[in-house]
Enzyme design. Sequence first.
Site, PDB file in Angstrom:
ATOM      1  N   GLY B  71       0.830  -1.206   0.000  1.00 18.35           N
ATOM      2  CA  GLY B  71       0.000   0.000   0.000  1.00 18.35           C
ATOM      3  C   GLY B  71       0.860   1.249   0.000  1.00 18.35           C
ATOM      4  CG  ASN B 151      -3.497   4.960   9.347  1.00 19.26           C
ATOM      5  OD1 ASN B 151      -3.623   6.174   9.200  1.00 19.26           O
ATOM      6  ND2 ASN B 151      -2.403   4.426   9.850  1.00 19.26           N
ATOM      7  CG  HIS B 202      -1.575  -6.233   4.399  1.00 17.45           C
ATOM      8  ND1 HIS B 202      -1.695  -6.028   5.756  1.00 17.45           N
ATOM      9  CD2 HIS B 202      -1.095  -5.076   3.892  1.00 17.45           C
ATOM     10  CE1 HIS B 202      -1.297  -4.807   6.046  1.00 17.45           C
ATOM     11  NE2 HIS B 202      -0.940  -4.207   4.935  1.00 17.45           N
ATOM     12  CB  THR B 238      10.240 -11.074 -12.186  1.00 20.65           C
ATOM     13  OG1 THR B 238      11.233 -11.000 -13.203  1.00 20.65           O
ATOM     14  CG2 THR B 238       9.506 -12.398 -12.284  1.00 20.65           C
ATOM     15  CB  CYS B 326       5.944   5.072  24.650  1.00 20.55           C
ATOM     16  SG  CYS B 326       6.730   6.097  25.874  1.00 20.55           S
TER      17      CYS B 326
END
Lengths: 148, 394
Positions: B71, B151, B202, B238, B326
């Site tokens: 992505g 997201n 995915h 490829t 963190c």
Amino acid sequence: MPVYSEKVMDHFQNPRNVGEIENADGVGELGNPTCGDIMKIYIKVKDDKIEDVKFKTFGCGAAIATSSMVTELVKGKTLEEAEKISNDAVAEALDGLPPVKMHCSNLAADALHLAIEDYKARKEGKGPIGRVETPEHDEDEHDLLEQA
Amino acid sequence: MKIINFDHFAATKMRQEVKDAMEPYFISEYGNPQSIHTLGDEPREALSKARLQAAELLNASSNEVIFTGSGSESNNLAIKGTAFARMDKGRHIIVSKIEHFSVLNAVKSLAKLGFEFSEVPVDKYGTVDPQEVKNALRKDTILVTIGQASNEIGTIQDIKEIAKVVHENSAAYMHTDANTSCGFTETDVKELGVDMLSAAPHRFYGPKGVGLFYLKKGIRIMPLIDGGIQEFGRRAGTENVPAIAGAGAACELAKKEFKDRISHLLPIQKAIKDGVLNSLDEVYLNGHPEKRLPNNLNFVVKYIEGESMLMWLNNNGIMVASGSACTSKILKSSHVLNAIGVDAALAQGSLLISLGEDNTIEDAEYFVKELPAVVKKLREMSPLYEEVMKGNKK
């Protein structure tokens, strides 16, 4: 491979000496809420020895584990001995920390030293010191990635 | 202990049908799709089938679908590909303040080469006002790229309206990053009116290592990887045939099961949202209350830090994410939370949940039951909470 060592996880899950000491002889509070870590260490001093020590921490796993470890390391030690304990020594006692945590969340020894400083200042009638703000991380993400 | 994945934005479990679709192309049909001889026949067929499956999900033509490696690569191809192809027309790009790092850092890299970018603001829910995009348009604007859904906070943008504004008022291309949204909200490219779109199989039970890129016929970009004629010359190298075959299968399933997936997710999302907001004090939901993805929730839990919350939940078998400094690896709290006006100190208590097809209502109930004890434990050791409690006593 886990991010944290078993010792870090042990101290995170079973933190030693959590809490505050009423009428503490010295308090060291260090950190910056915008960075995500604040450590507060309370000490009770008798005959130049750390008779009791407790902590409260707002922060990540590493911050909590290092706070817990430093209290364990200095309990019963003389002030002089406690002053010699470094952040790196605390990290080492935990079998290391991830590199990214080494400077941000590894401030427990500094907080302890501040508590000792506060104790000494109070004795001289100059305390308490209060919270000491650590600087924010204001680097640009993009630049950080380029350096990495 | 049962593992509950509430972090599907990081990884979804690949579907068996997807794996089955990939299987032949590892060993038995290992040929190169570009070979003219027989070994190339089956892999070529697989590529063409996957392209059609992806095209059908996006309502595009097969020759408008390019397979990339991720992505992030699709976003980079849209942004840098447009910039390099159109730099004679202008050097200005528009993004929003809450884009994914593969968008923000791509424009920051371009800025070092002499391009300019404007970041349009969002409101407190993370919504981009199309009018703000219109205001940011310049004569030299060559590209507008706005993510279809965040997201982090799940807010869905009105891409159709933004694309309309862009096309009516400029010659800029319109790209949307649908890496988070595709499979969970409508991504019909004709309906959206976009020139380019990125999607990540995915995220919807496909394999990692492959991305989708929709490039409308007639839109001119420069490839980032030059070489052979693979992917219509837009992405040489490829082809990763097994991953592409898997991506195609995941697209077909996403189209077929779209409605069922959403009706499965919504009650779980609601159970978590209501449960968390009702059982805890000083907890806030980030993102739009309604116009949001069915598989995401983002909370701020005050006075504690996200990573320690994440680690305790992990201890209880619940996998979540956080936008705290963190957890960020670059030690900065979420730019998305910052853009919607969440104070940097509060952003440390961010808790990010992303759901998937393996989650159940029981998972939601278990989470809602476990979270308060975790929060209590961490607040009891938080000096910030101590200050607040003492302040309240006074």
